[in-house]
Design an enzyme around this catalytic site. Sequence first.
Site, PDB file in Angstrom:
ATOM      1  N   CYS B 141      -0.392  76.396 -17.646  1.00 37.24           N
ATOM      2  CA  CYS B 141      -0.144  75.243 -16.125  1.00 37.24           C
ATOM      3  C   CYS B 141      -0.507  74.999 -14.925  1.00 37.24           C
ATOM      4  O   CYS B 141      -0.928  74.655 -14.444  1.00 37.24           O
ATOM      5  CB  CYS B 141       0.856  74.852 -17.554  1.00 37.24           C
ATOM      6  SG  CYS B 141       2.588  75.382 -16.952  1.00 37.24           S
ATOM      7  N   ASP B 196      -0.285  89.743  -1.681  1.00 35.86           N
ATOM      8  CA  ASP B 196       0.613  89.675  -1.841  1.00 35.86           C
ATOM      9  C   ASP B 196       1.916  90.923  -1.557  1.00 35.86           C
ATOM     10  O   ASP B 196       1.107  92.065  -1.216  1.00 35.86           O
ATOM     11  CB  ASP B 196       1.165  89.805  -3.800  1.00 35.86           C
ATOM     12  CG  ASP B 196       2.728  89.259  -4.304  1.00 35.86           C
ATOM     13  OD1 ASP B 196       2.895  89.582  -3.057  1.00 35.86           O
ATOM     14  OD2 ASP B 196       2.692  89.182  -5.407  1.00 35.86           O
ATOM     15  N   ILE B 197       2.859  90.902  -1.521  1.00 38.27           N
ATOM     16  CA  ILE B 197       4.066  92.501  -0.981  1.00 38.27           C
ATOM     17  C   ILE B 197       3.342  93.929  -0.748  1.00 38.27           C
ATOM     18  O   ILE B 197       3.136  94.646  -0.367  1.00 38.27           O
ATOM     19  CB  ILE B 197       4.785  92.578  -1.147  1.00 38.27           C
ATOM     20  CG1 ILE B 197       5.355  92.176  -2.499  1.00 38.27           C
ATOM     21  CG2 ILE B 197       5.706  91.242  -0.207  1.00 38.27           C
ATOM     22  CD1 ILE B 197       7.067  92.620  -3.298  1.00 38.27           C
ATOM     23  N   PHE B 258       1.590  75.692  -2.983  1.00 36.87           N
ATOM     24  CA  PHE B 258       2.080  74.936  -4.607  1.00 36.87           C
ATOM     25  C   PHE B 258       3.921  76.339  -4.472  1.00 36.87           C
ATOM     26  O   PHE B 258       4.499  75.765  -5.569  1.00 36.87           O
ATOM     27  CB  PHE B 258       1.645  75.711  -6.121  1.00 36.87           C
ATOM     28  CG  PHE B 258       1.343  77.675  -5.920  1.00 36.87           C
ATOM     29  CD1 PHE B 258       2.392  78.615  -6.170  1.00 36.87           C
ATOM     30  CD2 PHE B 258       0.531  78.098  -5.670  1.00 36.87           C
ATOM     31  CE1 PHE B 258       2.826  79.698  -6.548  1.00 36.87           C
ATOM     32  CE2 PHE B 258       0.368  79.860  -5.852  1.00 36.87           C
ATOM     33  CZ  PHE B 258       1.349  80.400  -6.214  1.00 36.87           C
TER      34      PHE B 258
END
Lengths: 309, 309
Positions: B141, B196-197, B258
Amino acid sequence: MTRVIDAAEHAARFKQEIREQLAQLNEKLVLVGVLAAERGPSATYAKYAQKACEEVGATFQIRRATRLDAESVIRAANTDPGVHGIMVYYPVFGTERDVYLRDTVEPTKDIEGLHSFWARCLYENRRYLDAPQEVKAILPCTPLAIMKLVEAAGAFAPRGRPLEGRTAVVFNRSEVVGRPLASMLAHDGATVYSFDIDGPLLLTPSTDPDGAHSVIETSVDRAGALARADIVITGVPSPSFELVRAEEIRAGAVCINFSTYRNFDADVQEKAGAFVPRVGPMTVTMALRNALRLFQNTRSGATPARFVP
Amino acid sequence: MTRVIDAAEHAARFKQEIREQLAQLNEKLVLVGVLAAERGPSATYAKYAQKACEEVGATFQIRRATRLDAESVIRAANTDPGVHGIMVYYPVFGTERDVYLRDTVEPTKDIEGLHSFWARCLYENRRYLDAPQEVKAILPCTPLAIMKLVEAAGAFAPRGRPLEGRTAVVFNRSEVVGRPLASMLAHDGATVYSFDIDGPLLLTPSTDPDGAHSVIETSVDRAGALARADIVITGVPSPSFELVRAEEIRAGAVCINFSTYRNFDADVQEKAGAFVPRVGPMTVTMALRNALRLFQNTRSGATPARFVP
């Protein structure tokens, strides 16, 4: 006075059995090791597995992969009828994505017993896949190795549930070793204190031997749990873990360390009944045992070649 | 000059549609929220969900659980024919065990679309469960909410794959939002830089619209990726993330945050084409949309009530 149990020596006996059973098959078992781990001692573990396979007369093919193509290498092995078992060396991503990857291994080839399908069987204490109880479920290889070493240490009862009335403590509640291990101990009748960074849990065996154990939060601390424990199992992957000391344990307790770090103080070896300093060689052996079982299950038609979507 | 898009306002339109469709059913939709989270703002999220359900005419029952009985609460809801959808508020354990828990939700009631069954559909770009392409798969979602906001921001092409020729950057590659989102963007035609990391990845859409995208490691850094991006989406749950600044982005870029943290510098609102400061209200709405779809799939007999072991 403490008996030190050498996992390698114990594994040799299991390997002998596996070798004999493999010799009776009309096909040579082919196992694949997917080596994509970018950190850690995976390459060494893969070599151990290769050596163990040679000892029992199976073929072990190391397939090197990048983290990004590990999944396609696994999927290719899943559908390759010439591959009977798959072992993946983690960490691949070192993130939650490794859990996703773990579940891309077809359960019928998952010799490590790490797929969530097998985990569900374990946690629900479903030991067989079929109603006539002929087809055994697969257990994760490290917890299984530890159970075999608990047995080797003489902690099993001669009849009934093997750990009925025993108390065990497990330090580590990872999804791949500590949590399944605690469940297996409890399903075999033990009362289990499970410790990890997110607090202690108490597992109590079901009165129905076929039932699943219960789990509750507990206020019993490390000292209280160790003072009651017949079996102490440690797997804390950290040098800063406060070593379990002789004064904390009961005389005669079975002490097993599955961490690559030392989790027991040296003085434990004067008070424990049995001490197992490492588990590794038994883990590989249990993966081979799982491989044999999966092969037999599939060949006998007891399980389909693939049974999870 | 930047258009600020209010997710709540946009969600209201979707809710109107959902309300109309729910009104045509001969049964009131009953959703269950399992609230076991011991940390974080879950209780607040559950209240939002309850309010959203009231707005569309569905029932939302909050079932409180401890971390240890969350699983049995989920399993009871799985088999309860009076429950049409389940939402679990994480973290429950805050460990890898939450991934195990996520997969105990029956996929046909998984309104969040987080079950690994749905994840596999998504990553393989299988948009339908059936050959005649009548039964759509469920999408997670939050990523779905973000896609709808990308569309609302005017970034979709009028024909062909909606993001054909576009470049997107996503900061966050979690298994629940960032990774599925990057895949969805690429399956819709975009070239996607995923940060990302554990390093940047480049996703390239398949030339076959029904194919899955490819993924490779990339040496393109944040500056290089942002300089090319038509769409910039951030979800870094940390106050120490270096905010995305106006000077880093292209004029007219669609910027969506987000994270519950602010990931964009205020000056972005003078250069972006559209800015979406939060996604939350759309996420709940997409869960309701999934609930409706799952209900219809099951009632029409298109999917069995349970289809994963």
